[in-house]
Motif scaffolding. Sequence first.
Motif, PDB file in Angstrom:
ATOM      1  N   MET A 112      -0.758 -15.135  66.422  1.00  0.00           N
ATOM      2  CA  MET A 112       0.585 -15.661  66.620  1.00  0.00           C
ATOM      3  C   MET A 112       1.612 -14.670  66.075  1.00  0.00           C
ATOM      4  N   ASN A 113       2.652 -14.393  66.863  1.00  0.00           N
ATOM      5  CA  ASN A 113       3.666 -13.420  66.448  1.00  0.00           C
ATOM      6  C   ASN A 113       4.951 -14.104  66.008  1.00  0.00           C
ATOM      7  N   MET A 114       5.655 -13.442  65.109  1.00  0.00           N
ATOM      8  CA  MET A 114       6.940 -13.946  64.618  1.00  0.00           C
ATOM      9  C   MET A 114       7.999 -12.875  64.859  1.00  0.00           C
ATOM     10  N   LYS A 115       9.217 -13.304  65.222  1.00  0.00           N
ATOM     11  CA  LYS A 115      10.306 -12.345  65.381  1.00  0.00           C
ATOM     12  C   LYS A 115      10.696 -11.811  64.004  1.00  0.00           C
ATOM     13  N   ALA A 116      10.824 -10.498  63.900  1.00  0.00           N
ATOM     14  CA  ALA A 116      11.053  -9.895  62.591  1.00  0.00           C
ATOM     15  C   ALA A 116      11.948  -8.674  62.706  1.00  0.00           C
ATOM     16  N   ILE A 117      12.535  -8.292  61.569  1.00  0.00           N
ATOM     17  CA  ILE A 117      13.268  -7.031  61.485  1.00  0.00           C
ATOM     18  C   ILE A 117      12.760  -6.250  60.269  1.00  0.00           C
ATOM     19  N   GLY A 170      17.066 -15.254  66.130  1.00  0.00           N
ATOM     20  CA  GLY A 170      15.843 -16.020  65.913  1.00  0.00           C
ATOM     21  C   GLY A 170      14.873 -15.329  64.964  1.00  0.00           C
ATOM     22  N   ILE A 171      15.393 -14.578  64.000  1.00  0.00           N
ATOM     23  CA  ILE A 171      14.539 -13.797  63.097  1.00  0.00           C
ATOM     24  C   ILE A 171      13.855 -14.724  62.093  1.00  0.00           C
ATOM     25  N   GLU A 172      12.510 -14.625  62.045  1.00  0.00           N
ATOM     26  CA  GLU A 172      11.733 -15.458  61.126  1.00  0.00           C
ATOM     27  C   GLU A 172      11.314 -14.716  59.866  1.00  0.00           C
ATOM     28  N   ARG A 173      11.189 -13.401  59.932  1.00  0.00           N
ATOM     29  CA  ARG A 173      10.811 -12.625  58.755  1.00  0.00           C
ATOM     30  C   ARG A 173      11.660 -11.366  58.667  1.00  0.00           C
TER      31      ARG A 173
END
Length: 412
Positions: free
Chosen positions: A1-6, A152-155
């Motif tokens: 599962m992937n999470m949106k991140a910067i 929508g950044i989660e991490r």
Amino acid sequence: MNMKAIYLDCFSGISGNMLLGAFLAAGVPEAHLRAELAKLPIEGSYAMKVEPVVKNGIAACYVDVQLPHHGHHDGEHGHHEHRTMADIRALIEASSLTEAVKARSLAIFEVLAEAEGKVHARPADMVTFHEVGAVDSILDIVGAAICLDYLGIERVFASKVNTGSGFVQCAHGLMPVPAPAVAELLLDWPNYHVGAEKELTTPTGAAFLRSQASFSESLPEGFRADGVSYGAGTWDLAIPNVLRLYIGEVAEKEAEQGSDFLVLETNIDDMSPQIYGYLYERLFAAGALDVWTTPIVMKKTRPAQMLSLLCRTRSKDVCASVILRETTSIGLRVLEVAERIEAERETVRVATPYGEVACKLAFWHGVLVNSKPEYEDCCLLARRAGVPLKQVEEAARQALAASCATLRRIKK
């Protein structure tokens, strides 16, 4: 599962305007940022200047919040209006921003207040902000929260930080670089100084890292970057005065390395129940992921409540501080969470006859399993239109249903 991140590459420091510039260059529409910031009940005028610049050959976006008679954003500190943490909390909570943006903004300010309080030996709520509490920095912090929410950044991950060196003029006189609050905020964050006798990392930038980011020496394992952008700082230096932002996705197991979940618990039998509502707001603002109370019976068959919250390790100290300051508790239990299973989440915006509504989607193994319009958005639109809340919610559900087939195709 992937999470949106910067991933933030802070080779030339980090400040509020560098963050906003990097977010705008990464795809946040300037019109959206301006419209959301306009929801803050700030008295007086300000202008936000956005322009493309080139720093040592690197194209970047420069954001400068200009106040009447106050000079530049983070170079020429003027005598800005002083505000306490309590003032700032009231201002943000009085706005019509979404609850998610309010909570993230307050979480950043909470860690900032804690650091300033330690430096000046004052309770966090009574800390008087000078540069940091001025209108430009309120806009920086809330603006960063707006941008994270829009994307929508989660991490958030970040590199070691270049603080700069020398001395900087502020409301208290000449201060060493890094400023005392920055030094406090970066106590457990790898940092160095090279390339400039300037303040490259501001309290605002350091507070953002401390409250929102996890340290990573380089791009985290499993991080797939879709783009890179640059936010410009004020200075022209031997090194490029820019913040580099990578945006993409990261696998969840990599995202959670070094950032375990904790449950904080305490039993309370002597506190007014009226306080709990306010306490919940403060805890969510401090970074709690969930908060709940359980009725229990203590010694001498005394009715009581067990207060529990789920948070990431990095939020433990701030959440504990809120509990110990706001409740009658004199101690907490800290429990490690071995594993947390989550559906993959995404936020989309749908158009209704009453306005735009954010909707939360949950996917399990690529299949849409839950969808729900954002309650606060629907409340706001219902009040504006003078129609029942259920009418707005139904319109949002219909608009969402019409787009779900497309969403499933995109996810695949």
